[in-house]
Design a protein around this motif. Sequence first.
Motif, PDB file in Angstrom:
ATOM      1  N   PHE A  63       0.943  -1.706  -0.213  1.00 37.49           N
ATOM      2  CA  PHE A  63      -0.143   0.312  -0.195  1.00 37.49           C
ATOM      3  C   PHE A  63       0.984   1.157   0.119  1.00 37.49           C
ATOM      4  O   PHE A  63       1.398   1.349   0.704  1.00 37.49           O
ATOM      5  N   ILE A  64       0.559   2.285  -0.496  1.00 37.69           N
ATOM      6  CA  ILE A  64       1.701   3.689  -0.629  1.00 37.69           C
ATOM      7  C   ILE A  64       0.130   5.176  -0.685  1.00 37.69           C
ATOM      8  O   ILE A  64      -0.443   5.185  -1.315  1.00 37.69           O
ATOM      9  N   PRO A  65       0.379   5.082   0.595  1.00 36.24           N
ATOM     10  CA  PRO A  65      -0.194   6.241   0.817  1.00 36.24           C
ATOM     11  C   PRO A  65      -0.251   6.936   0.773  1.00 36.24           C
ATOM     12  O   PRO A  65       1.109   7.570  -0.072  1.00 36.24           O
ATOM     13  N   VAL A  66      -1.210   8.015   0.149  1.00 39.69           N
ATOM     14  CA  VAL A  66      -1.149   9.512  -0.813  1.00 39.69           C
ATOM     15  C   VAL A  66      -1.062  10.572   0.802  1.00 39.69           C
ATOM     16  O   VAL A  66      -2.565  10.532   1.522  1.00 39.69           O
ATOM     17  N   ARG A  67      -1.354  11.917   0.493  1.00 47.05           N
ATOM     18  CA  ARG A  67      -1.175  13.012   0.735  1.00 47.05           C
ATOM     19  C   ARG A  67      -2.598  13.904   0.402  1.00 47.05           C
ATOM     20  O   ARG A  67      -2.456  14.188  -0.819  1.00 47.05           O
ATOM     21  N   ILE A  68      -3.254  14.080   1.150  1.00 50.56           N
ATOM     22  CA  ILE A  68      -4.919  14.729   0.923  1.00 50.56           C
ATOM     23  C   ILE A  68      -5.100  15.689   1.712  1.00 50.56           C
ATOM     24  O   ILE A  68      -4.939  15.866   2.655  1.00 50.56           O
ATOM     25  N   ALA A  69      -5.786  16.892   0.660  1.00 56.29           N
ATOM     26  CA  ALA A  69      -5.817  18.063   1.000  1.00 56.29           C
ATOM     27  C   ALA A  69      -7.135  18.237   1.205  1.00 56.29           C
ATOM     28  O   ALA A  69      -8.019  18.117   0.473  1.00 56.29           O
ATOM     29  N   VAL A  70      -8.249  18.417   2.062  1.00 57.41           N
ATOM     30  CA  VAL A  70      -9.657  18.643   1.783  1.00 57.41           C
ATOM     31  C   VAL A  70      -9.735  20.195   1.698  1.00 57.41           C
ATOM     32  O   VAL A  70      -9.589  20.944   3.390  1.00 57.41           O
ATOM     33  N   LEU A  71     -10.353  20.344   1.088  1.00 57.80           N
ATOM     34  CA  LEU A  71     -11.799  21.605   1.464  1.00 57.80           C
ATOM     35  C   LEU A  71     -13.196  21.924   1.486  1.00 57.80           C
ATOM     36  O   LEU A  71     -13.392  21.494   0.749  1.00 57.80           O
ATOM     37  N   THR A  72     -13.697  22.470   2.294  1.00 62.25           N
ATOM     38  CA  THR A  72     -15.215  22.497   2.464  1.00 62.25           C
ATOM     39  C   THR A  72     -15.692  24.207   1.956  1.00 62.25           C
ATOM     40  O   THR A  72     -14.446  24.794   2.310  1.00 62.25           O
ATOM     41  N   VAL A  73     -16.653  24.287   0.982  1.00 60.57           N
ATOM     42  CA  VAL A  73     -16.822  24.992   0.223  1.00 60.57           C
ATOM     43  C   VAL A  73     -18.626  25.335   0.666  1.00 60.57           C
ATOM     44  O   VAL A  73     -19.180  24.336   0.444  1.00 60.57           O
ATOM     45  N   SER A  74     -18.488  26.335   1.336  1.00 62.82           N
ATOM     46  CA  SER A  74     -19.879  26.712   2.331  1.00 62.82           C
ATOM     47  C   SER A  74     -20.020  28.504   2.593  1.00 62.82           C
ATOM     48  O   SER A  74     -19.011  28.208   3.318  1.00 62.82           O
ATOM     49  N   ASP A  75     -20.891  28.990   2.665  1.00 62.44           N
ATOM     50  CA  ASP A  75     -21.352  29.817   3.619  1.00 62.44           C
ATOM     51  C   ASP A  75     -21.579  29.877   5.152  1.00 62.44           C
ATOM     52  O   ASP A  75     -21.368  30.961   5.385  1.00 62.44           O
ATOM     53  N   THR A  76     -21.464  28.697   4.505  1.00 61.35           N
ATOM     54  CA  THR A  76     -22.603  28.536   6.572  1.00 61.35           C
ATOM     55  C   THR A  76     -21.753  27.876   7.408  1.00 61.35           C
ATOM     56  O   THR A  76     -22.238  27.651   8.356  1.00 61.35           O
ATOM     57  N   ARG A  77     -21.433  26.223   6.665  1.00 63.31           N
ATOM     58  CA  ARG A  77     -20.490  25.465   8.267  1.00 63.31           C
ATOM     59  C   ARG A  77     -18.469  26.348   8.562  1.00 63.31           C
ATOM     60  O   ARG A  77     -17.968  27.261   7.892  1.00 63.31           O
ATOM     61  N   GLY A  78     -18.811  26.210   9.524  1.00 66.13           N
ATOM     62  CA  GLY A  78     -17.675  25.820   9.932  1.00 66.13           C
ATOM     63  C   GLY A  78     -16.643  24.540  10.776  1.00 66.13           C
ATOM     64  O   GLY A  78     -17.175  24.159  10.601  1.00 66.13           O
ATOM     65  N   PRO A  79     -15.589  24.678  10.909  1.00 62.86           N
ATOM     66  CA  PRO A  79     -15.110  23.922  11.733  1.00 62.86           C
ATOM     67  C   PRO A  79     -15.861  22.856  12.688  1.00 62.86           C
ATOM     68  O   PRO A  79     -15.416  22.278  12.491  1.00 62.86           O
ATOM     69  N   ASP A  80     -16.662  23.408  13.024  1.00 59.81           N
ATOM     70  CA  ASP A  80     -17.594  22.980  14.115  1.00 59.81           C
ATOM     71  C   ASP A  80     -18.651  21.874  13.876  1.00 59.81           C
ATOM     72  O   ASP A  80     -18.941  21.188  14.707  1.00 59.81           O
ATOM     73  N   ASP A  81     -19.074  22.526  12.289  1.00 60.72           N
ATOM     74  CA  ASP A  81     -20.177  21.762  12.228  1.00 60.72           C
ATOM     75  C   ASP A  81     -19.826  21.655  10.601  1.00 60.72           C
ATOM     76  O   ASP A  81     -20.454  21.228   9.803  1.00 60.72           O
ATOM     77  N   ASP A  82     -18.721  20.967  10.222  1.00 60.71           N
ATOM     78  CA  ASP A  82     -18.733  20.774   8.647  1.00 60.71           C
ATOM     79  C   ASP A  82     -17.949  19.704   8.920  1.00 60.71           C
ATOM     80  O   ASP A  82     -17.854  18.370   9.044  1.00 60.71           O
TER      81      ASP A  82
END
Length: 180
Positions: free
Chosen positions: A10-29
């Motif tokens: 298995f080869i792990p890859v490095r993944i970035a996650v971007l949430t796009v929202s006008d209403t979500r924040g770190p506590d409810d993403d």
Amino acid sequence: MMAIDESKEFIPVRIAVLTVSDTRGPDDDRSGDTLVARIEGAGHTLAARGILRDDRAMIAARLREWVANPDIDVILTTGGTGLTGRDVTVEAHRDVYEKEIEAFGTVFTIVSMQKIGTSAVQSRATGGVAGGTYLFALPGSTGACKDAWDEILAPQLDYRHSPCNFVEILPRLDEHLRRK
């Protein structure tokens, strides 16, 4: 037939996650949390995470920043793939793509049809490549993120998956930039 070749490592890859929202924040993403849990559960590395509002220029700028980062192999965005006036994530992705992975949207629609029927027609999920990095725009619902990861991305981001997968060609995505 699709299978995992246990003789390969298995080869792990490095993944970035971007949430796009006008209403979500770190506590409810919830969608971002869903993707992070699946990324880490599969043995991959979370390389970066962020939340941006629905702004095409800001989204494209972050995508370009992450594409330029050699420590990121894959970028997943969640949100902004629908039909409303504020849904601009797909356009931002296409501003950045060098090549679009057109079949990603098609396969996502097929997977979604099995879960939500004709409502799948309202998604504009997309995938592409830029600067040697994979980019995928997923809908903002947790169900859609689960479906995209479980049915498409998890196998394609597993080097052991056969007959082919995204990881085995990752080193060649930017070969045109290295030619003289």
